[in-house]
Write a protein that holds these residues in place. Structure first.
Motif, PDB file in Angstrom:
ATOM      1  N   LYS A   1       4.386  53.070  49.073  1.00  0.00           N
ATOM      2  CA  LYS A   1       4.754  51.679  48.784  1.00  0.00           C
ATOM      3  C   LYS A   1       3.834  51.022  47.773  1.00  0.00           C
ATOM      4  O   LYS A   1       4.284  50.247  46.919  1.00  0.00           O
ATOM      5  CB  LYS A   1       4.746  50.882  50.092  1.00  0.00           C
ATOM      6  N   GLU A   2       2.517  51.333  47.844  1.00  0.00           N
ATOM      7  CA  GLU A   2       1.551  50.546  47.082  1.00  0.00           C
ATOM      8  C   GLU A   2       0.921  51.273  45.892  1.00  0.00           C
ATOM      9  O   GLU A   2       0.091  50.693  45.194  1.00  0.00           O
ATOM     10  CB  GLU A   2       0.444  50.057  48.019  1.00  0.00           C
ATOM     11  N   THR A   3       1.290  52.528  45.665  1.00  0.00           N
ATOM     12  CA  THR A   3       0.760  53.245  44.506  1.00  0.00           C
ATOM     13  C   THR A   3       1.906  53.962  43.790  1.00  0.00           C
ATOM     14  O   THR A   3       3.029  54.014  44.281  1.00  0.00           O
ATOM     15  CB  THR A   3      -0.303  54.295  44.913  1.00  0.00           C
ATOM     16  N   ASN A   4       1.569  54.554  42.667  1.00  0.00           N
ATOM     17  CA  ASN A   4       2.533  55.364  41.925  1.00  0.00           C
ATOM     18  C   ASN A   4       2.307  56.855  42.158  1.00  0.00           C
ATOM     19  O   ASN A   4       2.849  57.685  41.431  1.00  0.00           O
ATOM     20  CB  ASN A   4       2.422  55.054  40.426  1.00  0.00           C
TER      21      ASN A   4
ATOM     22  N   GLU B   1      -6.538  57.312  41.898  1.00  0.00           N
ATOM     23  CA  GLU B   1      -5.202  57.082  41.331  1.00  0.00           C
ATOM     24  C   GLU B   1      -5.177  57.140  39.804  1.00  0.00           C
ATOM     25  O   GLU B   1      -4.246  57.728  39.225  1.00  0.00           O
ATOM     26  CB  GLU B   1      -4.648  55.741  41.816  1.00  0.00           C
TER      27      GLU B   1
ATOM     28  N   TRP C   1      -8.719  53.866  51.594  1.00  0.00           N
ATOM     29  CA  TRP C   1      -7.949  53.173  50.562  1.00  0.00           C
ATOM     30  C   TRP C   1      -8.757  53.009  49.286  1.00  0.00           C
ATOM     31  O   TRP C   1      -8.216  53.108  48.176  1.00  0.00           O
ATOM     32  CB  TRP C   1      -7.454  51.832  51.084  1.00  0.00           C
TER      33      TRP C   1
ATOM     34  N   THR D   1      -0.127  55.920  56.848  1.00  0.00           N
ATOM     35  CA  THR D   1      -0.919  56.143  55.634  1.00  0.00           C
ATOM     36  C   THR D   1      -0.039  56.606  54.487  1.00  0.00           C
ATOM     37  O   THR D   1      -0.129  56.098  53.363  1.00  0.00           O
ATOM     38  CB  THR D   1      -2.019  57.190  55.905  1.00  0.00           C
TER      39      THR D   1
ATOM     40  N   ARG E   1       2.209  53.816  53.205  1.00  0.00           N
ATOM     41  CA  ARG E   1       1.493  52.830  52.388  1.00  0.00           C
ATOM     42  C   ARG E   1       1.236  53.368  50.984  1.00  0.00           C
ATOM     43  O   ARG E   1       1.352  52.629  49.998  1.00  0.00           O
ATOM     44  CB  ARG E   1       0.165  52.457  53.063  1.00  0.00           C
ATOM     45  N   ILE E   2       0.887  54.650  50.882  1.00  0.00           N
ATOM     46  CA  ILE E   2       0.666  55.250  49.561  1.00  0.00           C
ATOM     47  C   ILE E   2       1.946  55.181  48.738  1.00  0.00           C
ATOM     48  O   ILE E   2       1.933  54.839  47.554  1.00  0.00           O
ATOM     49  CB  ILE E   2       0.173  56.702  49.711  1.00  0.00           C
TER      50      ILE E   2
ATOM     51  N   LYS F   1      -7.521  54.474  45.611  1.00  0.00           N
ATOM     52  CA  LYS F   1      -7.456  53.649  44.403  1.00  0.00           C
ATOM     53  C   LYS F   1      -8.404  54.171  43.320  1.00  0.00           C
ATOM     54  O   LYS F   1      -8.118  54.045  42.121  1.00  0.00           O
ATOM     55  CB  LYS F   1      -7.786  52.192  44.729  1.00  0.00           C
TER      56      LYS F   1
END
Length: 310
Positions: A83-86, A53, A46, A77, A80-81, A50
């Motif tokens: 959901k939590e990133t662009n 990103e 993670w 995995t 989550r990418i 980040k």
């Protein structure tokens, strides 16, 4: 004393404009990760996601083990990418030990999770040295898998390509014919296996064009910091490790920082040569570590967007 030709060549190289000077920010990048096996590995992964990103990758992909051995971790995995990133996330999917119905269920679950991009692979047998055996109710090849996925949903699909020929192919032409079948079945692009000689990629690109292949052939870049591990990978996929690379890493077993520097230098120079040959898309096999890939992207002119920029 009159300088030799080799000395003149070295002098010209030293006086020329620096290799990475003045590159435009026109290189596009993507990154590959593998699903973590522990909480500590998940944190490392993670942190890498980040870190990378801000480089605005086209997508990141997450690998998938033989026989679905990492199915749940891959799905978690990728989800989550999403959901939590662009970052657009791509999930690997293979034919190994899976029926068409099982693959449909996995693909539909990805679509439900917001995943619109699949890296479709035939996959390697669960045990090294075995021949690939299709599941009795499964897909026999990556081309069949691509066609099946396109029937399930309108996925963007990437497939694999082998600049130095897949070890199981009878000859390079057979390998190119197989690649064309995958693209004709509906794949968007091919991502190559890693290689260490730019000429291998350029030769492959030219041969593919003569076969009527006009899709993106994105070079896969593996920054090497562990030669023994890379030699193992290379043996499985038919990639050649040049003798000069072995020489450069000689004596660095107890010097990890020096290995990192050598690894970044080798990969960055290769990417620069590919760039000079017209390549503008690069796919990095990160091994869940961001530093080397980030450094190479920086040298290629790929930088985080400045705050306040349109």
């Amino acid at each position: 004393m009159t300088p030799s030709l080799s000395q003149l060549k070295e002098a010209k190289t030293a006086l020329d404009e620096p290799l990475f000077a003045g590159l435009s920010d026109d290189a596009e990048v993507s990154f590959e990760f593998f699903p973590p096996k522990s909480e500590k590995m998940e944190q490392t992964l993670w942190n890498s996601v980040k870190t990378l990103e801000p480089l605005d990758p086209r997508f990141v992909s997450v690998t998938y083990g033989a026989g679905g051995s990492t199915r749940e971790r891959t799905h978690a995995t990728v989800a989550r990418i999403v959901k939590e990133t662009n970052i657009p996330a791509a999930a690997h999917l293979t034919c190994v030990e899976a029926s068409k119905q099982e693959i449909r269920e996995v693909a539909e679950a990805y679509w439900e999770a917001g995943v619109r991009h699949i890296v479709a692979l035939r996959g390697d047998p669960p045990e090294a040295g075995q021949d690939f055996q299709p599941h009795p109710d499964g897909y026999a090849s990556a081309a069949d898998l691509v066609a099946g996925l396109k029937d399930i949903a309108d996925f963007e699909i990437s497939v694999a390509a082998y600049p130095e020929t897949h070890p199981e192919a009878g000859c390079p032409q057979d390998d190119l014919d197989n690649l064309k079948r995958k693209l004709d079945a509906g794949a968007t692009r091919a991502i190559t296996q890693f290689f260490f000689k730019p000429d291998a990629y350029f030769r492959f690109r030219d041969e593919a064009a003569t076969c009527g292949i006009d899709a993106e052939l994105v070079p896969g870049i593996l920054p090497v910091s562990n030669v023994a591990q890379t030699r193992k990978f290379a043996g499985m996929c038919g990639a050649a490790i040049p003798a000069w690379m072995d020489d450069l890493f000689e004596g660095l077993d107890d010097h990890p920082s020096a290995r990192q520097l050598i690894a970044a230098t080798i990969s960055a120079e290769m990417c620069r040569r590919l760039y000079a040959g017209g390549v503008r898309q690069f796919h990095f096999y990160t091994l869940n570590r961001a530093e080397l890939s980030y450094a190479i992207c920086h040298l290629l002119g790929r930088r985080p967007a400045k705050e306040g920029a349109a």
